[in-house]
Design an enzyme around this catalytic site. Structure first.
Site, short mmCIF file in Angstrom:
data_model
loop_
_atom_site.label_atom_id
_atom_site.label_comp_id
_atom_site.label_asym_id
_atom_site.label_seq_id
_atom_site.Cartn_x
_atom_site.Cartn_y
_atom_site.Cartn_z
N CYS A 225 -10.86 -3.57 -4.28
CA CYS A 225 -9.80 -4.49 -4.74
C CYS A 225 -10.37 -5.84 -5.16
O CYS A 225 -9.85 -6.48 -6.07
CB CYS A 225 -8.73 -4.65 -3.67
N ASN B 219 0.84 -1.20 0.00
CA ASN B 219 0.00 0.00 0.00
C ASN B 219 0.88 1.25 0.00
O ASN B 219 1.97 1.29 0.60
CB ASN B 219 -1.02 0.01 1.15
N GLU C 35 -3.00 -4.52 -3.23
CA GLU C 35 -3.49 -5.35 -4.33
C GLU C 35 -3.43 -4.59 -5.65
O GLU C 35 -3.11 -5.17 -6.70
CB GLU C 35 -4.93 -5.80 -4.04
N ASN D 131 -1.15 8.52 0.90
CA ASN D 131 -0.89 9.88 0.43
C ASN D 131 -1.44 10.86 1.47
O ASN D 131 -2.46 10.57 2.11
CB ASN D 131 -1.59 10.08 -0.92
N1 THU Z 1 -5.21 -1.81 2.55
C1 THU Z 1 -4.62 -2.55 1.56
O1 THU Z 1 -3.60 -2.14 0.98
N2 THU Z 1 -5.18 -3.74 1.23
C2 THU Z 1 -6.22 -4.32 1.87
O2 THU Z 1 -6.57 -5.45 1.56
C3 THU Z 1 -6.93 -3.58 2.94
C4 THU Z 1 -6.42 -2.22 3.23
C5 THU Z 1 -4.57 -0.55 2.94
C6 THU Z 1 -5.25 0.72 2.55
C7 THU Z 1 -4.68 1.68 3.58
O3 THU Z 1 -3.41 2.13 3.12
C8 THU Z 1 -4.46 0.83 4.80
O4 THU Z 1 -4.46 -0.51 4.35
C9 THU Z 1 -5.53 1.00 5.87
O5 THU Z 1 -6.81 0.85 5.34
#
Ligand code: THU
Length: 135
Positions: A92, A45, A58, A48
């Site tokens: 996602c 992730n 993902e 920003n």
């Molecule tokens: N997040 C992901 O990258 N994938 C997931 O499956 C769930 C949530 C991230 C988004 C954000 O940067 C952080 O986790 C908290 O929601």
């Protein structure tokens, strides 16, 4: 998923997670996806300061898979901390659906690589709308 394949995918997801840029949520996520050519593609992730502009792990993995010239997702591993398995968010799940069959395995692991939940796209996104739905 066979053990050897999932072991490598878990390692890739954990490695990707270490690259997360998550200063706002402090919730680091890594994702690994296997493609139709048996290659692994990973993402983390990327948050920003303008919060809604953040990207999920993902989404990064899908971008890497497509950029590598692959077109199908055959397995997914998501690695994160938190109180339970980190299942992909709704957006996602739909992004994965574009490139994956309903039976595609999606495994959620903790920061130690322990599998918390072994699921599938069909279970996480039932009655989904996909490319085939357009006729
Ligand atoms: N997040 C992901 O990258 N994938 C997931 O499956 C769930 C949530 C991230 C988004 C954000 O940067 C952080 O986790 C908290 O929601």
């Amino acid at each position: 998923m066979d053990d050897v394949a999932i072991g490598a995918m878990i390692e890739a997801a954990l490695t990707a997670r270490r690259h997360a840029h998550a200063p706002y949520s402090r919730f680091a996520v890594g994702a690994a996806m296997r493609c139709e050519r048996g290659l692994l593609h990973a993402g983390c992730n990327v948050e920003n300061a303008a919060y809604p502009e953040g990207l999920c792990a993902e989404a990064g993995a899908i971008a890497a898979l497509i950029m590598a010239g692959s077109r199908r997702i055959t397995a997914v591993v998501v690695a994160a901390g938190g109180s339970g398995p980190c299942t992909p968010c709704g957006g996602c799940r739909q992004k994965i659906r574009e490139f994956a069959d309903p039976g595609t395995p999606i495994h959620m692991v903790d920061p130690n690589g322990q599998v918390l939940l072994a699921s599938s796209l069909a279970e996480l996104l039932p009655r989904s709308f996909g490319p085939d739905s357009l006729g």
